[in-house]
Design a protein around this motif. Structure first.
Motif, PDB file in Angstrom:
ATOM      1  N   THR A  27       1.327 -12.751 -29.990  1.00  0.00           N
ATOM      2  CA  THR A  27       0.865 -11.638 -30.828  1.00  0.00           C
ATOM      3  C   THR A  27       1.633 -10.375 -30.459  1.00  0.00           C
ATOM      4  OG1 THR A  27      -0.803 -11.049 -29.182  1.00  0.00           O
ATOM      5  CG2 THR A  27      -1.519 -12.492 -30.972  1.00  0.00           C
ATOM      6  N   ARG A  28       1.661  -9.404 -31.378  1.00  0.00           N
ATOM      7  CA  ARG A  28       2.209  -8.077 -31.064  1.00  0.00           C
ATOM      8  C   ARG A  28       1.250  -7.036 -31.627  1.00  0.00           C
ATOM      9  NH1 ARG A  28       5.727  -6.653 -34.857  1.00  0.00           N
ATOM     10  NH2 ARG A  28       4.502  -4.816 -35.371  1.00  0.00           N
ATOM     11  N   ARG A  29       0.988  -6.026 -30.809  1.00  0.00           N
ATOM     12  CA  ARG A  29       0.099  -4.943 -31.250  1.00  0.00           C
ATOM     13  C   ARG A  29       0.811  -3.649 -30.894  1.00  0.00           C
ATOM     14  NH1 ARG A  29      -3.889  -2.416 -28.485  1.00  0.00           N
ATOM     15  NH2 ARG A  29      -3.609  -3.789 -26.680  1.00  0.00           N
ATOM     16  N   ASP A  30       0.875  -2.707 -31.834  1.00  0.00           N
ATOM     17  CA  ASP A  30       1.533  -1.424 -31.556  1.00  0.00           C
ATOM     18  C   ASP A  30       0.466  -0.362 -31.360  1.00  0.00           C
ATOM     19  OD1 ASP A  30       3.959  -2.749 -32.141  1.00  0.00           O
ATOM     20  OD2 ASP A  30       3.631  -2.383 -34.285  1.00  0.00           O
ATOM     21  N   SER A  31       0.637   0.439 -30.307  1.00  0.00           N
ATOM     22  CA  SER A  31      -0.358   1.496 -30.090  1.00  0.00           C
ATOM     23  C   SER A  31       0.150   2.789 -30.691  1.00  0.00           C
ATOM     24  CB  SER A  31      -0.637   1.675 -28.601  1.00  0.00           C
ATOM     25  OG  SER A  31       0.289   2.588 -28.058  1.00  0.00           O
ATOM     26  N   LYS A  32      -0.779   3.684 -30.923  1.00  0.00           N
ATOM     27  CA  LYS A  32      -0.384   4.967 -31.518  1.00  0.00           C
ATOM     28  C   LYS A  32       0.471   5.765 -30.550  1.00  0.00           C
ATOM     29  CE  LYS A  32      -4.227   5.396 -34.726  1.00  0.00           C
ATOM     30  NZ  LYS A  32      -5.284   4.566 -34.056  1.00  0.00           N
ATOM     31  N   SER A  36       4.366  -0.971 -27.605  1.00  0.00           N
ATOM     32  CA  SER A  36       3.920  -2.236 -28.195  1.00  0.00           C
ATOM     33  C   SER A  36       3.481  -3.177 -27.096  1.00  0.00           C
ATOM     34  CB  SER A  36       5.047  -2.889 -29.005  1.00  0.00           C
ATOM     35  OG  SER A  36       5.298  -2.139 -30.167  1.00  0.00           O
ATOM     36  N   ASN A  39       2.339 -10.267 -26.458  1.00  0.00           N
ATOM     37  CA  ASN A  39       1.869 -11.389 -25.631  1.00  0.00           C
ATOM     38  C   ASN A  39       2.859 -12.532 -25.715  1.00  0.00           C
ATOM     39  OD1 ASN A  39      -0.403 -10.508 -24.329  1.00  0.00           O
ATOM     40  ND2 ASN A  39      -1.728 -10.895 -26.104  1.00  0.00           N
ATOM     41  N   GLN A  50       1.059 -10.229 -20.979  1.00  0.00           N
ATOM     42  CA  GLN A  50       1.264  -9.074 -21.843  1.00  0.00           C
ATOM     43  C   GLN A  50       2.509  -8.321 -21.393  1.00  0.00           C
ATOM     44  OE1 GLN A  50      -1.926  -6.602 -23.582  1.00  0.00           O
ATOM     45  NE2 GLN A  50      -1.345  -5.133 -22.010  1.00  0.00           N
ATOM     46  N   LYS A  65       9.603  -3.956 -32.800  1.00  0.00           N
ATOM     47  CA  LYS A  65       8.548  -3.743 -33.793  1.00  0.00           C
ATOM     48  C   LYS A  65       8.601  -4.738 -34.944  1.00  0.00           C
ATOM     49  CE  LYS A  65       6.537   0.163 -34.603  1.00  0.00           C
ATOM     50  NZ  LYS A  65       6.272   1.580 -34.957  1.00  0.00           N
ATOM     51  N   THR A  68       7.278 -11.187 -34.444  1.00  0.00           N
ATOM     52  CA  THR A  68       6.096 -11.855 -35.006  1.00  0.00           C
ATOM     53  C   THR A  68       5.820 -13.113 -34.189  1.00  0.00           C
ATOM     54  OG1 THR A  68       7.491 -13.127 -36.504  1.00  0.00           O
ATOM     55  CG2 THR A  68       6.563 -11.068 -37.371  1.00  0.00           C
TER      56      THR A  68
END
Ligand code: ATP
Ligand code: MG
Ligand code: MG
Ligand code: MG
Length: 465
Positions: A27-32, A36, A39, A50, A65, A68
């Motif tokens: 997974t990838r999650r971008d923070s404000k 990023s 995982n 992570q 960014k 996927t």
């Protein structure tokens, strides 16, 4: 230095060390805050690691960014204690190199959400990337290692027996025939072939259904041996417990009788289950969450309880008196079906059961005739939730009795001359059993279908991938 994800999470590498991990994005999650969280899993253990990728990375906007699920990456950075839930460490990346992109992320079949097992069977070749299949594969490996360890500790030798054979050891007519195609002489562009198998071996040959007959020769020399190799059966129906190609573990022991054989089976299974409980806790915990909520307790219960032993004749009596309506008939002389086996172990006893002394006409020719003249020294180990997982017996070591059994089954004594020889030269009582490895995996992982115990199951109609 390059390390496995498992090692990076283990606590054995000091925080602050510079490490490199290689694997596939889950997974990838971008923070404000311009970071990023990626995982990354390499399958070395259940948990991904992570990777925290800061916006300052050269390729942050252009590549990081765009990551996927399924992309292959090499991440290097500092191993640091993690604030995140459920993980002790993370990697603060100084580089994230993309090695392989996912061509079409929208249609990549393995998304982070759970998939149904039915769906995953259609993309069997990509299943190893899922959490469940990773867990099953690691448990399978743990079991295989424990098989060898158990026998080694008990003084057994691992042997291999032929895959190509002329004998139907089980007499069940479930053999795949081996044929050779003479490719050099095939007309161009034609798929048909000439069967040269007779010419090559001088006889019609088949893929083995069991290594037992050959293993007996080793046992009558090295005392304690076991096979652990592929076997093949042309099972003519689709069930959830049969494969056309499966691995079988077959110990064979000289000077053992049926009681010693049953004890060996019990000690063996319990040893294997203990190994999984000790070594694969993360994987079992996941299986408990996703597949079988009692994944751990059922193994613990299996180990804690002594196996029950029931004579076949008594088992028939119990089934007849049960008041339960079975689909298949219950009658002395007929084999037990899965529904009967499951009733005995689940409803009647509530723990594993060894059923012994089956009618001689429903068991293979090599099993030892009991003094009653009607039954043989056979045993099946039945487990709750699945039924038969082990089939075994004391072998007929008396030449005259063996000859009589072979005549009764219409087997040609000439063809089995080599097998008769063991009874002619220093014969001794001996016994052994067979355990289907995938069926064991199904049981340990609480799966419902043997097609999920191995990436490429071979079943009627399925052999492409
Ligand atoms: P079943 O009654 O389930 O068909 P069996 O009595 O034909 O099994 P055996 O010849 O006793 O099987 O083989 C020993 C063990 O091998 C079985 O107890 C089971 O664990 C395993 N086994 C047999 N056939 C298969 C199969 N087609 N696929 C996977 N495992 C199998
Ligand atoms: Mg069978
Ligand atoms: Mg059976
Ligand atoms: Mg059997």
């Amino acid at each position: 230095s390059v390390t496995s994800v498992q090692e990076a999470l283990s606590g054995r590498i000091a925080a602050g060390s510079r490490v490199t991990v290689r694997g596939w994005v889950r997974t990838r999650r971008d923070s404000k805050a311009g970071l990023s969280f990626v995982n990354v899993s390499d399958g070395s253990g259940f948990h991904p690691i992570q990777v925290v990728a800061p916006a300052a990375l050269d390729n942050y906007e252009t590549e990081v960014k765009r990551l996927t699920a399924g992309c292959a990456v090499v991440a290097t950075g500092t191993l640091a204690p993690s604030q995140g839930q459920g993980q002790a460490f993370e990697i603060q990346a100084e580089s994230v190199e993309v090695v392989g992109w996912v061509e079409d992320p929208e249609t990549y079949p393995i998304q982070p959400k759970p998939h149904s097992l039915e769906f995953l069977r259609e993309v069997a070749h990509l299943r190893p990337r899922t959490n469940l299949f990773g867990a099953v594969t690691r448990i399978r490996h743990c079991l295989a290692q424990a098989v060898h360890r158990f026998f080694h500790e008990q003084g057994f030798y691992w042997i291999s027996t032929p895959i190509i054979t002329t004998s139907d050891a089980e007499g069940a007519g479930q053999m795949f025939r081996v044929s050779t195609l003479d490719l050099a002489n095939l007309p161009r562009g034609e798929g048909g072939g000439i069967d040269f198998s007779r010419d090559f071996f001088g006889k019609e040959t088949f893929l083995t259904v069991s290594g037992q007959l050959n293993a007996e020769a080793y046992a009558l020399a090295l005392s304690k041996v076991y096979t652990f190799g592929p076997t093949f059966r042309a099972e003519n129906s689709n069930t959830t417990r049969h494969l056309a190609e499966f691995w079988m573990i077959e110990p064979e022991v000289a000077f053992n009788d049926l009681a010693a054989n049953a004890k060996l089976a019990e000690d063996f299974l319990k040893y294997l289950f203990r190994a999984v409980l000790e070594e694969r806790q993360d994987d079992l915990a996941f299986i408990a969450e996703r597949v079988e909520k009692n994944a751990i307790t059922r193994l613990e219960e299996f180990i804690a309880a002594p196996f029950e032993q029931i004579d076949y004749t008594d088992a028939i009596g119990l089934l007849q008196k049960s008041g339960h309506r079975f689909e298949f008939p219950v009658e002395w002389g007929l084999d037990l079906q899965t529904e009967h086996e499951r009733w005995l172990t689940e409803q009647h006893v509530g723990r594993p059961v060894v059923v012994t002394n089956y009618p001689e006409q429903i068991k293979a020719f090599y099993m030892r005739l009991n003094d009653d003249g009607k039954t043989v020294a056979a045993m099946d180990v039945l487990a709750p939730g699945i039924g038969e997982i082990i089939g075994g017996s004391q072998r007929e070591e008396r030449l005259d009795m063996l000859d009589a059994r072979m005549a009764q089954f219409g087997l040609d004594p000439e063809h089995y001359g080599w097998y008769r020889d063991f009874r002619r030269y220093g014969t001794v009582p001996h016994a052994g059993f067979g355990l289907g490895f995938e069926r064991l995996v199904v049981y340990v992982c609480g799966l419902n279908n043997i097609r999920d115990a191995i990436a490429y199951p071979r079943t009627p109609g399925h052999a492409t991938f």
